[in-house]
Write an enzyme that holds these catalytic residues in place. Structure first.
Site, PDB file in Angstrom:
ATOM      1  CE  LYS A  10      41.092  40.453  29.702  1.00 29.49           C
ATOM      2  NZ  LYS A  10      41.812  39.486  30.593  1.00 29.49           N
ATOM      3  CE1 TYR A  50      39.950  41.878  34.984  1.00 26.81           C
ATOM      4  CE2 TYR A  50      41.298  43.456  33.793  1.00 26.81           C
ATOM      5  CZ  TYR A  50      40.538  42.302  33.810  1.00 26.81           C
ATOM      6  OH  TYR A  50      40.357  41.571  32.659  1.00 26.81           O
ATOM      7  CG  PHE A  58      47.748  38.913  38.554  1.00 26.67           C
ATOM      8  CD1 PHE A  58      46.637  39.573  38.042  1.00 26.67           C
ATOM      9  CD2 PHE A  58      47.551  37.939  39.518  1.00 26.67           C
ATOM     10  CE1 PHE A  58      45.356  39.271  38.480  1.00 26.67           C
ATOM     11  CE2 PHE A  58      46.270  37.620  39.971  1.00 26.67           C
ATOM     12  CZ  PHE A  58      45.171  38.296  39.452  1.00 26.67           C
ATOM     13  NE  ARG A  86      33.882  33.728  34.010  1.00 30.17           N
ATOM     14  CZ  ARG A  86      34.994  34.308  34.442  1.00 30.17           C
ATOM     15  NH1 ARG A  86      35.331  35.533  34.036  1.00 30.17           N
ATOM     16  NH2 ARG A  86      35.810  33.681  35.255  1.00 30.17           N
ATOM     17  CB  THR A  92      42.026  32.477  34.210  1.00 31.58           C
ATOM     18  OG1 THR A  92      40.783  32.621  34.909  1.00 31.58           O
ATOM     19  CG2 THR A  92      42.771  33.795  34.215  1.00 31.58           C
ATOM     20  NE  ARG A 103      40.059  34.180  29.004  1.00 29.21           N
ATOM     21  CZ  ARG A 103      39.576  34.454  30.213  1.00 29.21           C
ATOM     22  NH1 ARG A 103      39.244  33.466  31.035  1.00 29.21           N
ATOM     23  NH2 ARG A 103      39.400  35.703  30.596  1.00 29.21           N
ATOM     24  CG  ASN A 113      43.027  36.105  29.631  1.00 31.71           C
ATOM     25  OD1 ASN A 113      42.897  37.277  29.283  1.00 31.71           O
ATOM     26  ND2 ASN A 113      42.702  35.667  30.831  1.00 31.71           N
ATOM     27  CG  HIS A 116      36.572  41.096  31.408  1.00 28.80           C
ATOM     28  ND1 HIS A 116      36.937  40.659  32.671  1.00 28.80           N
ATOM     29  CD2 HIS A 116      35.359  41.701  31.565  1.00 28.80           C
ATOM     30  CE1 HIS A 116      35.989  41.004  33.537  1.00 28.80           C
ATOM     31  NE2 HIS A 116      35.029  41.642  32.889  1.00 28.80           N
ATOM     32  CD  GLU A 127      32.940  43.187  35.123  1.00 28.43           C
ATOM     33  OE1 GLU A 127      32.752  42.746  33.967  1.00 28.43           O
ATOM     34  OE2 GLU A 127      33.521  42.526  36.004  1.00 28.43           O
TER      35      GLU A 127
HETATM   36  P1  IDP Z   1      39.133  35.763  34.492  1.00 25.14           P
HETATM   37  O1  IDP Z   1      39.473  36.781  33.425  1.00 25.14           O
HETATM   38  O2  IDP Z   1      39.111  34.374  33.934  1.00 25.14           O
HETATM   39  O3  IDP Z   1      37.893  36.102  35.279  1.00 25.14           O
HETATM   40  P2  IDP Z   1      40.633  36.587  36.860  1.00 25.14           P
HETATM   41  O4  IDP Z   1      41.174  35.637  37.871  1.00 25.14           O
HETATM   42  O5  IDP Z   1      39.462  37.415  37.239  1.00 25.14           O
HETATM   43  O6  IDP Z   1      40.356  35.756  35.523  1.00 25.14           O
HETATM   44  O7  IDP Z   1      41.839  37.544  36.445  1.00 25.14           O
HETATM   45  C1  IDP Z   1      41.591  38.704  35.673  1.00 25.14           C
HETATM   46  C2  IDP Z   1      42.643  38.791  34.598  1.00 25.14           C
HETATM   47  O8  IDP Z   1      43.916  38.991  35.208  1.00 25.14           O
HETATM   48  C3  IDP Z   1      42.825  37.522  33.766  1.00 25.14           C
HETATM   49  O9  IDP Z   1      41.900  37.443  32.703  1.00 25.14           O
HETATM   50  C4  IDP Z   1      44.249  37.668  33.287  1.00 25.14           C
HETATM   51  O10 IDP Z   1      44.345  38.541  32.167  1.00 25.14           O
HETATM   52  C5  IDP Z   1      44.933  38.331  34.471  1.00 25.14           C
HETATM   53  N1  IDP Z   1      45.568  37.368  35.387  1.00 25.14           N
HETATM   54  C6  IDP Z   1      44.966  36.585  36.315  1.00 25.14           C
HETATM   55  N2  IDP Z   1      45.857  35.844  36.985  1.00 25.14           N
HETATM   56  C7  IDP Z   1      47.072  36.169  36.482  1.00 25.14           C
HETATM   57  C8  IDP Z   1      48.420  35.747  36.764  1.00 25.14           C
HETATM   58  O11 IDP Z   1      48.665  34.892  37.632  1.00 25.14           O
HETATM   59  N3  IDP Z   1      49.392  36.306  36.005  1.00 25.14           N
HETATM   60  C9  IDP Z   1      49.149  37.223  35.050  1.00 25.14           C
HETATM   61  N4  IDP Z   1      47.916  37.665  34.754  1.00 25.14           N
HETATM   62  C10 IDP Z   1      46.881  37.152  35.452  1.00 25.14           C
HETATM   63 MG    MG Z   2      37.483  37.570  36.689  1.00 26.32          MG
END
Ligand code: IDP
Ligand code: MG
Length: 153
Positions: A10, A50, A58, A86, A92, A103, A113, A116, A127
């Protein structure tokens, strides 16, 4: 053909000069790189990637973050690569992720983070199609495949 997954380093990963570090981890693990693209992801494409998060608090910030600066998108191939990636990403939120994960080692943030990774075979297929046409994915053999994927049973 072995399983494939999509990863995105990212914008914060690029800006923080962590692309080499992150790619190095996947290389050393033995994943085969079969496609790569450096680009600034459009807002529209970020929304499609997304889409499952649409409506969450968010979501708009996430779209803005992902489309704010260039990112490096890659397809990695290996048996079981989706779950292995993963695990290597970690939880996350950077502050929750275990040390030893990408991360966990490099992010202390919530949303920023670094990387992805697709979370299931269905997500990976969807994707990969968002970012790559079939002719941009290269089928080739790794010279050390027998050593990388060898079995001793
Ligand atoms: P993942 O990347 O571990 O699969 P997801 O829940 O799919 O996590 O969320 C996608 C992306 O959205 C995360 O990688 C992060 O960048 C962002 N994100 C998720 N939850 C939050 C939040 O509560 N606040 C801000 N950003 C968030
Ligand atoms: Mg995800």
């Amino acid at each position: 053909m072995a399983e494939r997954t999509l990863i995105i380093i990212k914008p914060d990963g690029i800006q923080r000069h962590l692309a080499g570090e992150i790619i190095g981890r996947f290389e050393k693990k033995g994943f085969k790189l079969v496609a790569a693209k450096f680009m600034q992801i459009s807002e529209e494409l970020a929304r499609r990637l997304y889409a499952v998060h649409k409506g969450k608090p968010f979501f708009e910030g996430l779209v803005k973050y992902l489309s704010s600066a260039p990112a490096l998108i890659m397809v990695l191939e290996a048996e079981g690569v989706i779950d292995m990636v993963r695990k290597m990403l970690g939880a996350t939120f950077g502050y929750d992720a275990e040390p030893g994960t990408i991360r966990g080692d490099f992010s202390s943030s919530r949303g920023y983070n670094l990387i992805h990774g697709a979370d299931s075979p269905e997500s990976a297929e969807r994707e990969i199609k968002l970012f790559f046409s079939p002719d941009e994915i290269i089928d080739y053999e790794l010279a050390d495949a027998d050593w990388l994927y060898g079995k001793n049973d």
